[in-house]
Design a protein around this motif. Structure first.
Motif, mmCIF file in Angstrom:
data_model
loop_
_atom_site.group_PDB
_atom_site.id
_atom_site.type_symbol
_atom_site.label_atom_id
_atom_site.label_comp_id
_atom_site.label_asym_id
_atom_site.label_seq_id
_atom_site.Cartn_x
_atom_site.Cartn_y
_atom_site.Cartn_z
ATOM 1 N N PHE A 227 -6.189 32.766 -11.426
ATOM 2 C CA PHE A 227 -6.299 31.376 -11.846
ATOM 3 C C PHE A 227 -4.971 30.673 -11.626
ATOM 4 O O PHE A 227 -3.930 31.160 -12.067
ATOM 5 N N GLY A 228 -4.972 29.576 -10.906
ATOM 6 C CA GLY A 228 -3.754 28.814 -10.675
ATOM 7 C C GLY A 228 -3.814 28.067 -9.361
ATOM 8 O O GLY A 228 -4.655 28.346 -8.504
ATOM 9 N N ARG A 229 -2.914 27.117 -9.209
ATOM 10 C CA ARG A 229 -2.820 26.396 -7.947
ATOM 11 C C ARG A 229 -2.331 27.334 -6.863
ATOM 12 O O ARG A 229 -1.443 28.157 -7.091
ATOM 13 N N LEU A 230 -2.903 27.208 -5.698
ATOM 14 C CA LEU A 230 -2.616 28.122 -4.599
ATOM 15 C C LEU A 230 -1.127 28.310 -4.362
ATOM 16 O O LEU A 230 -0.643 29.443 -4.252
ATOM 17 N N GLU A 231 -0.374 27.220 -4.330
ATOM 18 C CA GLU A 231 1.055 27.326 -4.052
ATOM 19 C C GLU A 231 1.861 27.871 -5.229
ATOM 20 O O GLU A 231 3.032 28.215 -5.080
ATOM 21 N N GLU A 232 1.235 28.016 -6.393
ATOM 22 C CA GLU A 232 1.931 28.525 -7.574
ATOM 23 C C GLU A 232 1.601 29.982 -7.899
ATOM 24 O O GLU A 232 2.209 30.566 -8.792
ATOM 25 N N ILE B 278 -11.482 40.770 -8.714
ATOM 26 C CA ILE B 278 -10.648 40.026 -9.646
ATOM 27 C C ILE B 278 -10.453 38.613 -9.107
ATOM 28 O O ILE B 278 -10.706 38.337 -7.946
ATOM 29 N N SER B 279 -10.001 37.737 -9.987
ATOM 30 C CA SER B 279 -9.708 36.365 -9.609
ATOM 31 C C SER B 279 -8.329 36.022 -10.151
ATOM 32 O O SER B 279 -7.891 36.588 -11.144
ATOM 33 N N SER C 76 -17.678 33.196 -3.806
ATOM 34 C CA SER C 76 -17.967 33.560 -2.417
ATOM 35 C C SER C 76 -18.696 32.445 -1.690
ATOM 36 O O SER C 76 -18.676 32.382 -0.464
ATOM 37 N N GLU C 77 -19.357 31.584 -2.428
ATOM 38 C CA GLU C 77 -20.202 30.544 -1.850
ATOM 39 C C GLU C 77 -19.602 29.145 -1.902
ATOM 40 O O GLU C 77 -19.969 28.288 -1.123
ATOM 41 N N ARG C 78 -18.725 28.873 -2.880
ATOM 42 C CA ARG C 78 -18.166 27.530 -3.040
ATOM 43 C C ARG C 78 -16.797 27.599 -3.659
ATOM 44 O O ARG C 78 -16.437 28.589 -4.287
ATOM 45 N N SER C 79 -16.041 26.559 -3.472
ATOM 46 C CA SER C 79 -14.700 26.533 -4.041
ATOM 47 C C SER C 79 -14.765 26.164 -5.524
ATOM 48 O O SER C 79 -15.640 25.408 -5.950
ATOM 49 N N ILE C 80 -13.851 26.735 -6.284
ATOM 50 C CA ILE C 80 -13.749 26.499 -7.723
ATOM 51 C C ILE C 80 -12.343 26.004 -7.996
ATOM 52 O O ILE C 80 -11.376 26.629 -7.542
ATOM 53 N N PRO C 81 -12.193 24.904 -8.732
ATOM 54 C CA PRO C 81 -10.840 24.402 -9.033
ATOM 55 C C PRO C 81 -9.972 25.479 -9.694
ATOM 56 O O PRO C 81 -10.438 26.252 -10.541
#
Length: 107
Positions: A49-54, A46-47, A98-103
């Protein structure tokens, strides 16, 4: 010790990440027809969605329970079952995250 896998057409394969619909029905039918596991595919993930701190703590927990512990616990159960039959294979599937960051998907 070399591991010798069965030919693909002779294997029973388990694919995780099938919580509903056609995937769930297919998995149940296959388990009742074959009754064994030769290959285990860790596909569930699962993923959030949201800003890390939120991201809410319960969403972080759910992500870790599914993506990490689901893989570990499923694999351990598969290994126990496959050892009884003389072996098998475990395949781990990853996503582009797994390979790159996604906004907005830092979790």
């Amino acid at each position: 010790m070399a591991i010798r896998l069965r030919k693909l057409h002779d294997q029973v394969m388990v694919i995780t990440g099938i919580t509903s619909g056609i995937g769930l029905t297919t998995a149940r039918m296959a388990a009742a027809r074959f009754g064994r596991i030769d290959t285990w595919v860790n596909n569930a993930g699962i993923s959030v969605f949201g800003r890390l701190e939120e991201v809410k703590p319960e969403d972080r927990h759910r992500l870790f329970q599914t993506n990490f512990w689901g893989t570990i616990n499923g694999s351990l159960d598969a290994v126990r079952r496959m050892k009884q039959r003389g072996g098998g294979a475990i395949i781990n599937v990853g996503s582009e995250v797994s390979e790159r960051s996604i906004p907005m998907q830092g979790m």
